[in-house]
Design a protein around this motif. Structure first.
Motif, PDB file in Angstrom:
ATOM      1  N   MET A  64       0.793  -1.226   0.000  1.00  0.00           N
ATOM      2  CA  MET A  64       0.000   0.000   0.000  1.00  0.00           C
ATOM      3  C   MET A  64       0.832   1.287   0.000  1.00  0.00           C
ATOM      4  N   ASP A  65       1.774   1.425   0.919  1.00  0.00           N
ATOM      5  CA  ASP A  65       2.513   2.691   1.004  1.00  0.00           C
ATOM      6  C   ASP A  65       3.316   2.958  -0.261  1.00  0.00           C
ATOM      7  N   CYS A  66       3.985   1.943  -0.751  1.00  0.00           N
ATOM      8  CA  CYS A  66       4.759   2.126  -1.973  1.00  0.00           C
ATOM      9  C   CYS A  66       3.840   2.339  -3.171  1.00  0.00           C
TER      10      CYS A  66
ATOM     11  N   CYS B 152       6.310  -5.497   0.623  1.00  0.00           N
ATOM     12  CA  CYS B 152       6.838  -4.821   1.797  1.00  0.00           C
ATOM     13  C   CYS B 152       8.212  -5.280   2.266  1.00  0.00           C
ATOM     14  N   PHE B 153       9.150  -4.358   2.162  1.00  0.00           N
ATOM     15  CA  PHE B 153      10.501  -4.532   2.685  1.00  0.00           C
ATOM     16  C   PHE B 153      10.653  -3.933   4.077  1.00  0.00           C
TER      17      PHE B 153
ATOM     18  N   CYS C  47       8.595   1.251   4.512  1.00  0.00           N
ATOM     19  CA  CYS C  47       7.415   1.811   3.854  1.00  0.00           C
ATOM     20  C   CYS C  47       7.468   3.329   3.695  1.00  0.00           C
TER      21      CYS C  47
HETATM   22  S1  FES Z   1       4.859  -0.750   1.608  1.00  0.00           S
HETATM   23 FE1  FES Z   1       6.670  -0.827   0.395  1.00  0.00          FE
HETATM   24  S2  FES Z   1       8.218  -1.277   1.869  1.00  0.00           S
HETATM   25 FE2  FES Z   1       6.372  -1.437   2.987  1.00  0.00          FE
END
Ligand code: FES
Length: 123
Positions: A18-20, A50-51, A54
């Motif tokens: 989501m964030d990326c 997700c790494f 975020c």
């Molecule tokens: S959403 Fe991309 S690293 Fe967590």
């Protein structure tokens, strides 16, 4: 920055969580795939989730280069592909010396295969 043993698969893992994604990682992924296709490059572009970095996204990992990038934009796609094909790193966004990158590389050393957790393989 250090590079892997060369045994890793030639994959660019792009976080589409989501964030990326809210920062444009899906368009970035598409631009990377287009650049790979245009060059007929022996590279795979993989959706990853997700790494744990975020707030710095979009983030991506070039597995065989042991390279981790943050705040990547579509404009960086050609440089990322060039690095994945043995060109120089894109220094302005190269976070391969960061804490999170070192953790990811340690996981690779321990046998973790990011592709095993990819969205691309899920149905
Ligand atoms: S959403 Fe991309 S690293 Fe967590």
């Amino acid at each position: 920055m250090y590079e892997g043993s060369g045994s890793e698969e030639r994959i660019i893992h792009v976080c589409v969580n989501m964030d990326c994604a809210m920062r444009g990682s899906e368009a970035l992924r598409d631009r990377l795939q287009a650049a790979v296709d245009e060059q007929g490059a022996d590279l795979e572009v993989n959706d990853y989730v997700c790494f744990a970095a975020c707030e710095q996204g979009p983030n991506l990992l070039i597995e065989h280069k042991r390279a981790f990038y943050s705040e990547v934009s579509e404009a960086d796609a050609e440089g990322i592909v060039a690095h994945a094909l043995d060109g120089p790193p894109v220094e302005a966004i190269d976070k391969s010396s960061s804490f999170i990158a070192k953790k990811i590389f340690n996981m690779l050393d321990a046998g973790f295969k990011p592709g095993d957790l990819s969205l691309s393989e899920q149905t």
